[in-house]
Design a protein around this motif. Structure first.
Motif, mmCIF file in Angstrom:
data_model
loop_
_atom_site.group_PDB
_atom_site.id
_atom_site.type_symbol
_atom_site.label_atom_id
_atom_site.label_comp_id
_atom_site.label_asym_id
_atom_site.label_seq_id
_atom_site.Cartn_x
_atom_site.Cartn_y
_atom_site.Cartn_z
ATOM 1 N N LEU A 148 0.829 -1.200 0.000
ATOM 2 C CA LEU A 148 0.000 0.000 0.000
ATOM 3 C C LEU A 148 0.870 1.260 0.000
ATOM 4 O O LEU A 148 0.603 2.209 -0.737
ATOM 5 N N ARG A 149 1.931 1.261 0.770
ATOM 6 C CA ARG A 149 2.837 2.416 0.786
ATOM 7 C C ARG A 149 3.497 2.607 -0.578
ATOM 8 O O ARG A 149 3.628 3.725 -1.073
ATOM 9 N N GLN A 150 3.908 1.511 -1.204
ATOM 10 C CA GLN A 150 4.533 1.579 -2.523
ATOM 11 C C GLN A 150 3.541 2.105 -3.572
ATOM 12 O O GLN A 150 3.898 2.924 -4.420
ATOM 13 N N ALA A 151 2.298 1.635 -3.504
ATOM 14 C CA ALA A 151 1.271 2.086 -4.455
ATOM 15 C C ALA A 151 0.964 3.570 -4.259
ATOM 16 O O ALA A 151 0.777 4.303 -5.236
ATOM 17 N N THR A 152 0.918 4.018 -3.026
ATOM 18 C CA THR A 152 0.668 5.434 -2.744
ATOM 19 C C THR A 152 1.788 6.287 -3.323
ATOM 20 O O THR A 152 1.539 7.342 -3.912
ATOM 21 N N LYS A 153 3.001 5.826 -3.203
ATOM 22 C CA LYS A 153 4.149 6.559 -3.767
ATOM 23 C C LYS A 153 4.068 6.585 -5.294
ATOM 24 O O LYS A 153 4.238 7.632 -5.914
#
Length: 112
Positions: free
Chosen positions: A3-8
């Motif tokens: 989720l953090r990677q997708a947000t970035k």
């Protein structure tokens, strides 16, 4: 982490995440390694009780605000370890709840 990677990737925003067994612990450890890190606070087979680091400043503990941290500091209490060890009289309201926070005691479940 996905989720953090997708947000970035999709929003160009960096986020931090905390993972633990309670909301208090998860929110507190989320801020320990900013920016763009994931922090896990997990129990171990030898220590089933989760605790926050002794040297963690009280202002970083989710649930302890600025004015409460200032009141505690005036009593000589600046870190989680100080609060755990504090046994003196205190005019600080809700001191037992604050001590529970320092021990990592929180009944609020972490959400998935």
């Amino acid at each position: 982490d996905r989720l953090r990677q997708a947000t970035k990737r999709e929003l160009n925003l960096e986020t931090s995440a905390g993972v633990s067994s309670s909301k208090l612990l998860a929110k507190t450890v989320a801020g320990l390694h900013k920016p763009f890190q994931q922090t896990v606070l997990a129990d171990t087979p030898n220590n089933r009780r989760l605790v926050l680091p002794d040297d963690l400043p009280l202002r970083k503990v989710y649930g302890i605000g600025h004015s409460t941290a200032q009141q505690l500091a005036s009593a000589g209490v600046a870190t989680v370890g100080d609060l755990r060890d504090f046994s003196g009289p205190s005019s600080i309201s809700d001191i037992e709840r604050l001590r529970a926070l320092a021990r990592g005691d929180d009944a609020s479940p972490a959400k998935q």
